[in-house]
Design a protein around this motif. Structure first.
Motif, PDB file in Angstrom:
ATOM      1  N   UNK A   1       0.843  -1.181   0.262  1.00  0.00           N
ATOM      2  CA  UNK A   1       0.353   0.058  -0.363  1.00  0.00           C
ATOM      3  C   UNK A   1       0.674   1.299   0.176  1.00  0.00           C
ATOM      4  N   UNK A   2       0.622   2.009  -1.358  1.00  0.00           N
ATOM      5  CA  UNK A   2       1.789   3.101  -0.941  1.00  0.00           C
ATOM      6  C   UNK A   2       0.266   4.770  -0.582  1.00  0.00           C
ATOM      7  N   UNK A   3      -1.162   4.155   0.002  1.00  0.00           N
ATOM      8  CA  UNK A   3      -1.936   4.912  -0.177  1.00  0.00           C
ATOM      9  C   UNK A   3      -1.514   5.911   1.241  1.00  0.00           C
ATOM     10  N   UNK A   4      -2.278   7.115   1.085  1.00  0.00           N
ATOM     11  CA  UNK A   4      -2.019   7.874   2.462  1.00  0.00           C
ATOM     12  C   UNK A   4      -2.921   7.264   3.395  1.00  0.00           C
ATOM     13  N   UNK A   5      -2.494   7.225   4.462  1.00  0.00           N
ATOM     14  CA  UNK A   5      -3.041   6.711   5.679  1.00  0.00           C
ATOM     15  C   UNK A   5      -4.355   6.667   6.259  1.00  0.00           C
ATOM     16  N   UNK A   6      -5.679   5.781   5.908  1.00  0.00           N
ATOM     17  CA  UNK A   6      -7.026   6.405   6.629  1.00  0.00           C
ATOM     18  C   UNK A   6      -7.530   6.569   7.554  1.00  0.00           C
ATOM     19  N   UNK A   7      -8.299   7.605   7.845  1.00  0.00           N
ATOM     20  CA  UNK A   7      -8.689   8.658   9.458  1.00  0.00           C
ATOM     21  C   UNK A   7      -8.737   6.754  10.801  1.00  0.00           C
ATOM     22  N   UNK A   8      -9.761   5.745   9.823  1.00  0.00           N
ATOM     23  CA  UNK A   8      -9.757   4.436  10.431  1.00  0.00           C
ATOM     24  C   UNK A   8      -8.722   3.352   9.909  1.00  0.00           C
ATOM     25  N   UNK A   9      -7.461   3.329  10.143  1.00  0.00           N
ATOM     26  CA  UNK A   9      -6.815   2.753   9.301  1.00  0.00           C
ATOM     27  C   UNK A   9      -6.867   0.980   9.339  1.00  0.00           C
ATOM     28  N   UNK A  10      -7.455   0.930   9.010  1.00  0.00           N
ATOM     29  CA  UNK A  10      -7.234  -1.023   7.565  1.00  0.00           C
ATOM     30  C   UNK A  10      -5.867  -1.509   8.750  1.00  0.00           C
ATOM     31  N   UNK A  11      -6.016  -2.825   9.531  1.00  0.00           N
ATOM     32  CA  UNK A  11      -4.911  -3.191   9.722  1.00  0.00           C
ATOM     33  C   UNK A  11      -5.022  -4.543   9.806  1.00  0.00           C
ATOM     34  N   UNK A  12      -3.703  -5.016   9.326  1.00  0.00           N
ATOM     35  CA  UNK A  12      -3.205  -6.673   8.867  1.00  0.00           C
ATOM     36  C   UNK A  12      -2.959  -7.233  10.631  1.00  0.00           C
ATOM     37  N   UNK A  13      -3.910  -8.287  11.015  1.00  0.00           N
ATOM     38  CA  UNK A  13      -3.696  -8.717  11.736  1.00  0.00           C
ATOM     39  C   UNK A  13      -3.104 -10.056  12.409  1.00  0.00           C
ATOM     40  N   UNK A  14      -1.999 -10.458  12.918  1.00  0.00           N
ATOM     41  CA  UNK A  14      -1.388 -11.981  13.182  1.00  0.00           C
ATOM     42  C   UNK A  14      -0.994 -12.075  14.955  1.00  0.00           C
ATOM     43  N   UNK A  15      -2.007 -13.210  15.367  1.00  0.00           N
ATOM     44  CA  UNK A  15      -1.982 -13.250  16.778  1.00  0.00           C
ATOM     45  C   UNK A  15      -0.553 -15.076  16.918  1.00  0.00           C
ATOM     46  N   UNK A  16       0.404 -14.766  17.222  1.00  0.00           N
ATOM     47  CA  UNK A  16       1.780 -15.908  16.261  1.00  0.00           C
ATOM     48  C   UNK A  16       1.624 -16.302  17.999  1.00  0.00           C
ATOM     49  N   UNK A  17       0.824 -17.796  17.695  1.00  0.00           N
ATOM     50  CA  UNK A  17       1.302 -19.122  18.690  1.00  0.00           C
ATOM     51  C   UNK A  17       1.576 -20.125  18.888  1.00  0.00           C
ATOM     52  N   UNK A  18       2.361 -20.665  19.904  1.00  0.00           N
ATOM     53  CA  UNK A  18       3.089 -22.065  19.284  1.00  0.00           C
ATOM     54  C   UNK A  18       2.380 -22.817  19.295  1.00  0.00           C
ATOM     55  N   UNK A  19       0.480 -23.097  19.359  1.00  0.00           N
ATOM     56  CA  UNK A  19      -0.023 -24.339  18.226  1.00  0.00           C
ATOM     57  C   UNK A  19      -1.036 -23.400  17.578  1.00  0.00           C
ATOM     58  N   UNK A  20      -1.511 -22.542  17.335  1.00  0.00           N
ATOM     59  CA  UNK A  20      -1.980 -21.749  16.183  1.00  0.00           C
ATOM     60  C   UNK A  20      -2.381 -20.279  16.453  1.00  0.00           C
TER      61      UNK A  20
END
Ligand SMILES: [Zn+2]
Length: 295
Positions: free
Chosen positions: A2-21
């Motif tokens: 993404x190169x667009x300017x950050x929106x007011x409500x940012x869209x976030x990709x999330x990873x919760x990294x756990x040992x089993x999942x």
């Protein structure tokens, strides 16, 4: 990327990294993140991260991502987005999350911390400790970890805290050597899910709620609560993690803390369950990414 300017409500990709999942999601709000959660079984680092990459790439909103947040199992390196070279998860030692993140967002838009620090922050933003200036989140699962939130920020020093590895007094009837590979009988060595299984020969989920295991467990958790109260004096402490699903364990730990410590002057901290359920780590990743987008 993404190169667009950050929106007011940012869209976030999330990873919760756990040992089993691993739990992944994309969204702009807490509700959206929870609705879009997707679970991937943790395998070796290459196979797992390939599956994460493919899931993100398959999402229609991937082109509009403003930031990425990663809340990872530790211990973590002090710099960059790496798992520590001393991690007990041997194949993950030194694993760098940045190459994966860099496929979607610039490096300065990647928020990274431990899963427990992330969960502590999420609970302080949207959960059980939302009205506390100072709060602590303790998770009691396969291991034990914790995070401290002070004035809306994760407390960090040279590195993240390692609250599971504090030393606690021994229950007078406990002769178990302890399960921590480094210390033996630290808190994690005596009271984690791993320790319970090694001490009794079966996982805690197979022990009845009136088993002697939970007498030891509430004893050690109340010792930890006393340590946390003495050092941090938080208004609220969350006791979360899989082991805390045992009926009555949180209440018994609270009762013993009050009886053994508050009566002799320790602060009467509130001891609570997580309010975000099993989503606190994922929402921690959301908070970490969102903070990067808003800088
Ligand atoms: Zn230890």
């Amino acid at each position: 990327m993404s190169t667009r300017a950050t929106s007011i409500t940012p869209r976030v990709a999330c990873i919760e990294a756990g040992g089993t999942k691993m739990v992944v999601s994309i969204g702009t709000t807490v509700a959206e993140i929870r609705d879009n959660r997707h679970v991937i079984t943790t395998r070796d680092p290459s196979a797992t991260t390939r599956e994460i990459q493919e899931w993100f790439a398959s999402q229609n909103t991937v082109g509009d991502i403003d930031a990425m947040g990663i809340a990872s199992f530790g211990p973590l390196d002090n710099v960059d987005c790496r798992i520590s070279a001393f991690s007990p998860k041997v194949e993950w030692r030194g694993w760098d999350w940045l190459p994966l993140a860099s496929e979607f967002v610039p490096r300065d838009r990647v928020g990274f911390d431990t899963d427990t620090n992330g969960a502590a922050w999420a609970e302080s933003l949207w959960g059980a400790t939302a009205s506390s200036a100072v709060s602590v989140y303790l998770t009691v699962g396969t291991g034990i970890g914790g995070g401290i939130i002070s004035s809306g920020e994760i407390l960090r020093g040279l590195t993240h805290s390692e609250m599971g590895h504090v030393m606690v007094r021994r229950h007078p009837e406990d002769s178990f050597a302890g399960a921590c590979p480094v210390h033996g009988d630290c808190l994690e060595g005596l009271a984690s899910g791993t320790a319970i299984e090694k001490r009794w020969g079966v996982p805690g989920t197979q022990l009845a709620p009136d088993h002697a295991a939970w007498v030891f467990e509430s004893f050690y958790l109340s010792e930890m609560l006393a340590t946390v109260a003495a050092i941090v004096a938080p208004e609220r402490v969350i006791l979360g993690g899989g082991v805390m699903d045992v009926p009555g364990l949180r209440e018994e730990s609270r009762r013993r803390y009050r009886e053994a410590f508050v009566t002799s002057g320790h602060p009467a901290i509130e001891i609570l369950a997580p309010a975000l359920g099993h989503d606190s780590g994922l929402l921690g990743a959301f908070a970490l990414g969102r903070a990067r987008a808003q800088r």
